[in-house]
Design a protein around this motif. Structure first.
Motif, PDB file in Angstrom:
ATOM      1  N   THR A   1       1.589 -36.875 -31.099  1.00  0.00           N
ATOM      2  CA  THR A   1       0.148 -36.801 -30.937  1.00  0.00           C
ATOM      3  C   THR A   1      -0.418 -35.455 -31.377  1.00  0.00           C
ATOM      4  OG1 THR A   1       0.437 -36.077 -28.627  1.00  0.00           O
ATOM      5  CG2 THR A   1       0.144 -38.446 -29.030  1.00  0.00           C
ATOM      6  N   ALA A   2       0.457 -34.446 -31.486  1.00  0.00           N
ATOM      7  CA  ALA A   2      -0.013 -33.107 -31.857  1.00  0.00           C
ATOM      8  C   ALA A   2       0.513 -32.632 -33.191  1.00  0.00           C
ATOM      9  CB  ALA A   2       0.378 -32.107 -30.765  1.00  0.00           C
ATOM     10  N   ALA A   3       1.702 -33.064 -33.578  1.00  0.00           N
ATOM     11  CA  ALA A   3       2.376 -32.504 -34.742  1.00  0.00           C
ATOM     12  C   ALA A   3       1.957 -33.210 -36.029  1.00  0.00           C
ATOM     13  CB  ALA A   3       3.887 -32.596 -34.568  1.00  0.00           C
ATOM     14  N   ALA A   4       1.727 -32.405 -37.071  1.00  0.00           N
ATOM     15  CA  ALA A   4       1.505 -32.924 -38.419  1.00  0.00           C
ATOM     16  C   ALA A   4       2.828 -32.931 -39.162  1.00  0.00           C
ATOM     17  CB  ALA A   4       0.480 -32.063 -39.150  1.00  0.00           C
ATOM     18  N   ASP A   5       2.885 -33.680 -40.254  1.00  0.00           N
ATOM     19  CA  ASP A   5       4.140 -33.809 -40.982  1.00  0.00           C
ATOM     20  C   ASP A   5       4.689 -32.473 -41.453  1.00  0.00           C
ATOM     21  OD1 ASP A   5       4.289 -36.505 -40.615  1.00  0.00           O
ATOM     22  OD2 ASP A   5       3.799 -37.062 -42.670  1.00  0.00           O
ATOM     23  N   ASP A   6       3.816 -31.516 -41.776  1.00  0.00           N
ATOM     24  CA  ASP A   6       4.273 -30.229 -42.295  1.00  0.00           C
ATOM     25  C   ASP A   6       4.488 -29.181 -41.210  1.00  0.00           C
ATOM     26  OD1 ASP A   6       4.441 -30.898 -45.023  1.00  0.00           O
ATOM     27  OD2 ASP A   6       2.286 -30.650 -45.266  1.00  0.00           O
ATOM     28  N   ASP A   7       4.249 -29.536 -39.952  1.00  0.00           N
ATOM     29  CA  ASP A   7       4.560 -28.620 -38.859  1.00  0.00           C
ATOM     30  C   ASP A   7       6.068 -28.510 -38.701  1.00  0.00           C
ATOM     31  OD1 ASP A   7       1.928 -28.032 -38.275  1.00  0.00           O
ATOM     32  OD2 ASP A   7       1.741 -29.577 -36.724  1.00  0.00           O
ATOM     33  N   TRP A   8       6.476 -27.474 -37.965  1.00  0.00           N
ATOM     34  CA  TRP A   8       7.904 -27.206 -37.765  1.00  0.00           C
ATOM     35  C   TRP A   8       8.388 -27.764 -36.432  1.00  0.00           C
ATOM     36  CZ3 TRP A   8      10.677 -25.863 -41.713  1.00  0.00           C
ATOM     37  CH2 TRP A   8      10.159 -25.044 -42.731  1.00  0.00           C
ATOM     38  N   VAL A   9       9.611 -28.266 -36.439  1.00  0.00           N
ATOM     39  CA  VAL A   9      10.299 -28.655 -35.208  1.00  0.00           C
ATOM     40  C   VAL A   9      11.598 -27.872 -35.127  1.00  0.00           C
ATOM     41  CG1 VAL A   9      11.441 -30.511 -33.951  1.00  0.00           C
ATOM     42  CG2 VAL A   9       9.317 -30.971 -35.172  1.00  0.00           C
ATOM     43  N   LEU A  10      11.808 -27.198 -34.004  1.00  0.00           N
ATOM     44  CA  LEU A  10      13.048 -26.470 -33.758  1.00  0.00           C
ATOM     45  C   LEU A  10      13.835 -27.229 -32.693  1.00  0.00           C
ATOM     46  CD1 LEU A  10      10.582 -24.177 -34.107  1.00  0.00           C
ATOM     47  CD2 LEU A  10      12.527 -22.643 -33.900  1.00  0.00           C
ATOM     48  N   VAL A  11      15.007 -27.714 -33.037  1.00  0.00           N
ATOM     49  CA  VAL A  11      15.866 -28.405 -32.072  1.00  0.00           C
ATOM     50  C   VAL A  11      16.944 -27.431 -31.619  1.00  0.00           C
ATOM     51  CG1 VAL A  11      17.352 -30.380 -31.629  1.00  0.00           C
ATOM     52  CG2 VAL A  11      15.416 -30.601 -33.222  1.00  0.00           C
ATOM     53  N   HIS A  12      17.019 -27.219 -30.308  1.00  0.00           N
ATOM     54  CA  HIS A  12      17.961 -26.233 -29.768  1.00  0.00           C
ATOM     55  C   HIS A  12      18.816 -26.876 -28.696  1.00  0.00           C
ATOM     56  CE1 HIS A  12      19.657 -22.386 -28.928  1.00  0.00           C
ATOM     57  NE2 HIS A  12      19.057 -22.227 -27.751  1.00  0.00           N
ATOM     58  N   ASP A  13      20.119 -26.601 -28.736  1.00  0.00           N
ATOM     59  CA  ASP A  13      21.055 -27.141 -27.745  1.00  0.00           C
ATOM     60  C   ASP A  13      20.707 -26.649 -26.344  1.00  0.00           C
ATOM     61  OD1 ASP A  13      22.611 -28.391 -29.715  1.00  0.00           O
ATOM     62  OD2 ASP A  13      23.865 -26.611 -29.990  1.00  0.00           O
ATOM     63  N   ALA A  14      20.721 -27.563 -25.389  1.00  0.00           N
ATOM     64  CA  ALA A  14      20.490 -27.175 -23.997  1.00  0.00           C
ATOM     65  C   ALA A  14      21.544 -26.197 -23.508  1.00  0.00           C
ATOM     66  CB  ALA A  14      20.484 -28.418 -23.112  1.00  0.00           C
ATOM     67  N   ALA A  15      22.751 -26.274 -24.061  1.00  0.00           N
ATOM     68  CA  ALA A  15      23.880 -25.451 -23.598  1.00  0.00           C
ATOM     69  C   ALA A  15      24.058 -24.175 -24.409  1.00  0.00           C
ATOM     70  CB  ALA A  15      25.163 -26.271 -23.622  1.00  0.00           C
ATOM     71  N   ARG A  16      22.997 -23.711 -25.078  1.00  0.00           N
ATOM     72  CA  ARG A  16      23.042 -22.407 -25.763  1.00  0.00           C
ATOM     73  C   ARG A  16      22.055 -21.463 -25.078  1.00  0.00           C
ATOM     74  NH1 ARG A  16      25.999 -22.303 -30.606  1.00  0.00           N
ATOM     75  NH2 ARG A  16      26.336 -24.378 -31.507  1.00  0.00           N
ATOM     76  N   PRO A  17      22.459 -20.847 -23.972  1.00  0.00           N
ATOM     77  CA  PRO A  17      21.535 -20.020 -23.192  1.00  0.00           C
ATOM     78  C   PRO A  17      21.390 -18.596 -23.697  1.00  0.00           C
ATOM     79  CG  PRO A  17      23.644 -20.088 -22.082  1.00  0.00           C
ATOM     80  CD  PRO A  17      23.774 -20.980 -23.299  1.00  0.00           C
ATOM     81  N   CYS A  18      22.151 -18.195 -24.710  1.00  0.00           N
ATOM     82  CA  CYS A  18      22.183 -16.787 -25.124  1.00  0.00           C
ATOM     83  C   CYS A  18      21.461 -16.531 -26.445  1.00  0.00           C
ATOM     84  CB  CYS A  18      23.629 -16.295 -25.224  1.00  0.00           C
ATOM     85  SG  CYS A  18      24.550 -16.383 -23.673  1.00  0.00           S
ATOM     86  N   LEU A  19      20.635 -17.462 -26.884  1.00  0.00           N
ATOM     87  CA  LEU A  19      19.828 -17.222 -28.080  1.00  0.00           C
ATOM     88  C   LEU A  19      18.938 -16.010 -27.846  1.00  0.00           C
ATOM     89  CD1 LEU A  19      18.646 -18.151 -30.860  1.00  0.00           C
ATOM     90  CD2 LEU A  19      16.996 -19.498 -29.512  1.00  0.00           C
ATOM     91  N   SER A  20      18.966 -15.057 -28.778  1.00  0.00           N
ATOM     92  CA  SER A  20      18.130 -13.862 -28.635  1.00  0.00           C
ATOM     93  C   SER A  20      16.794 -14.070 -29.328  1.00  0.00           C
ATOM     94  CB  SER A  20      18.833 -12.646 -29.249  1.00  0.00           C
ATOM     95  OG  SER A  20      18.890 -12.752 -30.663  1.00  0.00           O
ATOM     96  N   ALA A  21      15.790 -13.331 -28.877  1.00  0.00           N
ATOM     97  CA  ALA A  21      14.475 -13.384 -29.512  1.00  0.00           C
ATOM     98  C   ALA A  21      14.550 -12.919 -30.960  1.00  0.00           C
ATOM     99  CB  ALA A  21      13.482 -12.533 -28.719  1.00  0.00           C
TER     100      ALA A  21
END
Length: 241
Positions: free
Chosen positions: A107-127
């Protein structure tokens, strides 16, 4: 033969994150679903979501839960802010859960918008690793993923767990997450190839060529108990910036 993608439509592309969290983590060997195990006094999943919710470039974060998830309501998630949305339509596979997240974002995303899929079990991703991904792929027509070059010598085993051969590691990378792709391309790829193990695999199957963005070894996936202990040490000693 690779698909030639058209450049994205001019304008500001929005960013949406999807965290599939409907699994149990059977390899971990715990009665508690892996994403809810305690890590520095909070559920492991809280740390995973926190870096995404804190990123100014990400507009919404969809966490996809199993329909019968009784664990989520037992924790306080309010510190994560208003970006977080729950989707209780997680499926039996990662791809099914990601598709549920994509549907929630429709309902919000356009085709050219970005989607980031991140594993639930990766808690140490840094900014900093997250920002590197966002900046590197900002003008890419397709997208890509965080990954690290394979540094160790790889051995192929036989049925007796003896060495059957040495695998050349030149050009080999270990895939991580987030994996970041244009909304429309990812939606279509997962509809056509739902049996892949990650989003990049679906994109590759459609003929696209995802870009590899060098990540960090600290962005580990918690799979076994020893990984949880390592994640605790990493989070306790390193700023997530």
């Amino acid at each position: 033969m690779s698909v030639v993608s058209l450049p994205p439509t001019p304008g500001h592309a929005r960013h949406y994150a999807i965290v599939p969290a409907a699994g149990h983590g059977s390899r971990f060997g715990s009665e508690t679903p892996k994403q809810y195990l305690s890590l520095l006094g909070r559920p492991l999943l809280h740390h995973t979501l926190a870096v995404l919710c804190a990123c100014p470039a990400i507009d919404r974060v969809f966490v996809v839960l199993a329909p019968d998830d009784d664990w989520w309501g037992g924790f306080d998630w309010s510190a994560l802010g208003s970006k977080l949305e729950t989707v209780r339509q997680g499926g039996a596979t990662r791809a099914a859960s990601v598709q549920a997240g994509l549907a929630a974002a429709a309902t919000a995303a356009a085709d050219d918008d970005w989607v980031l899929v991140h594993d639930a079990a990766r808690p140490c991703l840094s900014a900093s690793a997250l920002n590197q991904l966002l900046q590197t792929l900002a003008d890419d027509p397709v997208g890509g993923l965080l990954a690290v070059p394979v540094a160790d010598t790889l051995k192929r085993s036989d049925q007796r767990d003896r060495v059957a051969g040495t695998v050349p590691r030149d050009g080999l990378w270990q895939a991580q997450t987030p994996q970041m792709f244009r909304y429309g391309l990812l939606r279509d790829a997962l509809q056509r190839f739902p049996d892949v193990t990650d989003e990049a695999g679906a994109m590759e199957a459609t003929g696209h060529v995802p870009r590899l963005v060098r990540g960090e070894l600290a962005n580990l996936k918690v799979t076994y108990p020893a990984d949880l202990a390592l994640a605790e040490r990493l989070l306790a000693t390193a700023p997530r910036g």
